[in-house]
Design a protein around this motif. Structure first.
Motif, PDB file in Angstrom:
ATOM      1  N   ALA A   7      -2.204  28.958 -19.373  1.00 21.91           N
ATOM      2  CA  ALA A   7      -2.105  29.244 -17.942  1.00 21.91           C
ATOM      3  C   ALA A   7      -2.422  30.711 -17.681  1.00 21.91           C
ATOM      4  CB  ALA A   7      -0.702  28.918 -17.442  1.00 21.91           C
ATOM      5  N   PRO A   8      -3.335  31.012 -16.740  1.00 18.47           N
ATOM      6  CA  PRO A   8      -3.677  32.413 -16.454  1.00 18.47           C
ATOM      7  C   PRO A   8      -2.682  33.114 -15.542  1.00 18.47           C
ATOM      8  CG  PRO A   8      -5.004  30.952 -15.099  1.00 18.47           C
ATOM      9  CD  PRO A   8      -4.174  30.065 -15.978  1.00 18.47           C
ATOM     10  N   PRO A  32      -0.374  29.376  -7.359  1.00 14.47           N
ATOM     11  CA  PRO A  32       0.620  30.456  -7.466  1.00 14.47           C
ATOM     12  C   PRO A  32       1.568  30.448  -6.271  1.00 14.47           C
ATOM     13  CG  PRO A  32      -1.457  31.337  -6.715  1.00 14.47           C
ATOM     14  CD  PRO A  32      -1.696  29.866  -6.947  1.00 14.47           C
ATOM     15  N   VAL A  33       2.645  29.656  -6.357  1.00  9.70           N
ATOM     16  CA  VAL A  33       3.545  29.477  -5.209  1.00  9.70           C
ATOM     17  C   VAL A  33       4.300  30.753  -4.851  1.00  9.70           C
ATOM     18  CG1 VAL A  33       3.815  27.003  -5.571  1.00  9.70           C
ATOM     19  CG2 VAL A  33       5.310  28.581  -6.790  1.00  9.70           C
ATOM     20  N   SER A  34       4.292  31.740  -5.724  1.00 14.49           N
ATOM     21  CA  SER A  34       4.963  33.006  -5.410  1.00 14.49           C
ATOM     22  C   SER A  34       4.018  34.009  -4.754  1.00 14.49           C
ATOM     23  CB  SER A  34       5.553  33.614  -6.686  1.00 14.49           C
ATOM     24  OG  SER A  34       4.530  33.887  -7.632  1.00 14.49           O
ATOM     25  N   ALA A  81      -3.360  29.495  -0.614  1.00 14.10           N
ATOM     26  CA  ALA A  81      -3.178  30.259  -1.850  1.00 14.10           C
ATOM     27  C   ALA A  81      -4.499  30.358  -2.582  1.00 14.10           C
ATOM     28  CB  ALA A  81      -2.131  29.606  -2.752  1.00 14.10           C
ATOM     29  N   GLU A  82      -4.644  31.420  -3.388  1.00 14.83           N
ATOM     30  CA  GLU A  82      -5.807  31.585  -4.262  1.00 14.83           C
ATOM     31  C   GLU A  82      -5.522  30.822  -5.554  1.00 14.83           C
ATOM     32  OE1 GLU A  82      -8.518  32.916  -3.346  1.00 14.83           O
ATOM     33  OE2 GLU A  82      -7.889  33.933  -1.507  1.00 14.83           O
ATOM     34  N   THR A  83      -5.837  29.544  -5.565  1.00 15.05           N
ATOM     35  CA  THR A  83      -5.524  28.710  -6.721  1.00 15.05           C
ATOM     36  C   THR A  83      -6.433  29.042  -7.901  1.00 15.05           C
ATOM     37  OG1 THR A  83      -7.026  26.983  -5.941  1.00 15.05           O
ATOM     38  CG2 THR A  83      -4.715  26.838  -5.255  1.00 15.05           C
ATOM     39  N   VAL A  87       1.386  23.167 -11.470  1.00 14.57           N
ATOM     40  CA  VAL A  87       0.212  22.382 -11.855  1.00 14.57           C
ATOM     41  C   VAL A  87      -0.127  21.395 -10.739  1.00 14.57           C
ATOM     42  CG1 VAL A  87      -0.729  20.760 -13.531  1.00 14.57           C
ATOM     43  CG2 VAL A  87       0.751  22.628 -14.289  1.00 14.57           C
ATOM     44  N   ALA A  88      -1.403  21.309 -10.421  1.00 16.74           N
ATOM     45  CA  ALA A  88      -1.868  20.370  -9.393  1.00 16.74           C
ATOM     46  C   ALA A  88      -3.214  19.789  -9.810  1.00 16.74           C
ATOM     47  CB  ALA A  88      -1.994  21.070  -8.041  1.00 16.74           C
ATOM     48  N   ARG A  89      -3.460  18.567  -9.415  1.00 16.27           N
ATOM     49  CA  ARG A  89      -4.736  17.881  -9.626  1.00 16.27           C
ATOM     50  C   ARG A  89      -5.143  17.860 -11.104  1.00 16.27           C
ATOM     51  NH1 ARG A  89      -9.153  19.746  -5.375  1.00 16.27           N
ATOM     52  NH2 ARG A  89     -10.169  17.966  -6.353  1.00 16.27           N
ATOM     53  N   ARG A  90      -4.205  17.520 -11.968  1.00 14.67           N
ATOM     54  CA  ARG A  90      -4.538  17.373 -13.396  1.00 14.67           C
ATOM     55  C   ARG A  90      -5.457  16.170 -13.574  1.00 14.67           C
ATOM     56  NH1 ARG A  90      -0.799  15.171 -18.132  1.00 14.67           N
ATOM     57  NH2 ARG A  90      -2.187  13.404 -17.752  1.00 14.67           N
ATOM     58  N   SER A  91      -6.565  16.378 -14.271  1.00 15.04           N
ATOM     59  CA  SER A  91      -7.574  15.314 -14.377  1.00 15.04           C
ATOM     60  C   SER A  91      -7.969  14.994 -15.807  1.00 15.04           C
ATOM     61  CB  SER A  91      -8.832  15.718 -13.584  1.00 15.04           C
ATOM     62  OG  SER A  91      -9.383  16.923 -14.090  1.00 15.04           O
ATOM     63  N   ILE A  92      -7.226  15.479 -16.803  1.00 12.36           N
ATOM     64  CA  ILE A  92      -7.587  15.198 -18.194  1.00 12.36           C
ATOM     65  C   ILE A  92      -6.523  14.321 -18.837  1.00 12.36           C
ATOM     66  CG2 ILE A  92      -8.904  17.317 -18.490  1.00 12.36           C
ATOM     67  CD1 ILE A  92      -6.463  18.416 -20.039  1.00 12.36           C
TER      68      ILE A  92
END
Length: 382
Positions: free
Chosen positions: A251-252, A279-281, A62-64, A257-262
């Protein structure tokens, strides 16, 4: 052996020969049937399965979206966590906006100051125009005083000339002659003073005109909103508003959500990576086909895919949308070095990108990195 014996021997071997011949004929018929069946099966396989290429070396991609901060500050709130589903426009995190509000107030004050300066410049133009008119009156008055002083000086010169002649004959006293000399000097000084006053009045007018021209150069052809100083201040206000708006990170796109680092309280700088949105869709599959399989694969051909997650009972349908610019080994961190004496040829694989049907993804969601089996119909969209 006599002819009778030979005839008897021939008559004894004939049934065996006939039986052997019959067996050979049966075997030949069976062999022929097997060959025909194999040919038919090969033709069927070629027609049905010969126009497809398949690989199980395929993975979901996917184009994350990389979520980064556009402003600096301390994280005040984090509203999402890993694996959480979000929609486009949802607030992901909030940065403390105290500094942004102060910057906005300063920018608005500078804008008000620039507007006031424009109003002041406009008022100065009117004042300078009035000064020019007053200076014109002062010049006319100074010219009149110069003319009056020159007339008085001329009369004093004539009076002095008569006194000088009389003094030469002794008709007047030296004291009276001295008075005439002093009167002449005073008249000359009055002319000089009048001319100096005229020059001063003209200088004032020139100064007022120069100030007017300079002031007009700043505001001529502009309005309060179009003057450069006001536009610069307005741009600073808009930038401050944008920075204040960017303290809410949104969110654009739709995704997970993946790899949250804050974390709350963390101090971040512009460009800091905060999390990813997958974008899982709008997923795709990169199928790594062998180079020997790609001769007839074209963009636009249809593909059928299955996932190890759901098994073969769930089929996905997609379309070939492109080929990678190089093989996997070509883009590896340490590319293979084939210019050696012990080189062994290895069949290379080229990633082929397949776009998946969004409706099927909605029914049976996938995740990035899952294994897939891809089969491309090379007879379609040729």
């Amino acid at each position: 052996m006599t002819e009778a014996q030979t005839a008897n021997t021939s008559s004894e071997e004939t049934p065996m020969d006939l039986e052997a011949k019959q067996k050979r004929k049966k075997l030949l018929k069976i062999f022929a049937l097997i060959v025909i069946a194999a040919a038919i099966l090969y033709a069927i396989w070629t027609l049905i399965f010969g126009n497809t290429v398949e690989t199980d070396n395929a993975y979901v991609g996917a184009e994350t979206a990389e979520i980064t901060s556009m402003v600096s500050g301390q994280v005040a709130e984090v509203k999402v966590s890993d694996t959480q589903q979000v929609k486009k426009g949802d607030i992901l995190a909030v940065i403390d906006n105290s500094d942004a509000k102060i910057a906005l107030a300063q920018a608005q004050a500078e804008l008000a100051k620039a507007r006031r300066q424009y109003s002041q410049s406009s008022a100065n133009s009117s004042s300078l125009s009035s000064q020019i008119l007053v200076s014109a009156d002062d010049i006319n008055s100074a010219k009149a005083q110069v003319a009056q002083a020159e007339v008085a000086y001329t009369q004093t010169q004539q009076e002095f000339a008569r006194r000088q002649q009389l003094s030469a004959t002794g008709a007047i006293s030296k004291e009276e002659f001295s008075k005439a000399q002093s009167a002449l000097n005073n008249a000359k000084a009055s002319v000089d003073v009048a001319k100096a006053a005229l020059a001063q009045a003209e200088s004032k007018r020139k100064a007022a005109q120069s100030n007017l021209d300079a002031n007009e150069a700043l505001i001529k052809g502009t309005s309060q909103d179009s003057t450069p100083d006001v536009q610069v201040a307005q741009a600073k206000v808009e930038q401050a508003l944008l920075d204040l708006e960017r303290t809410e990170i949104k969110a654009p796109l739709d995704g997970v959500v993946a790899r949250r680092s804050i974390q709350v309280g963390q101090r971040i700088a512009p460009g800091t990576s905060l999390m990813k949105i997958v974008p899982v869709s709008a997923l795709y599959v990169d199928a790594n086909f062998k180079e020997s399989q790609l001769q007839n694969v074209k963009v636009g051909q249809k593909a059928t895919l299955t996932s190890d997650l759901y098994g073969k009972k769930v089929k996905y349908h997609g379309t070939v949308i492109g080929f990678s610019g190089g093989t996997g080994s070509a883009f590896a961190l340490i590319p293979a070095q084939n210019a050696t004496g012990n080189w062994i040829k290895v069949v290379q694989r080229l990633p082929v990108r397949i776009k998946l049907d969004p409706k099927e993804l909605a029914e049976h969601p996938l995740r990035v990195g899952l294994s897939m089996t891809a089969e491309v119909d090379t007879s379609s969209a040729k």
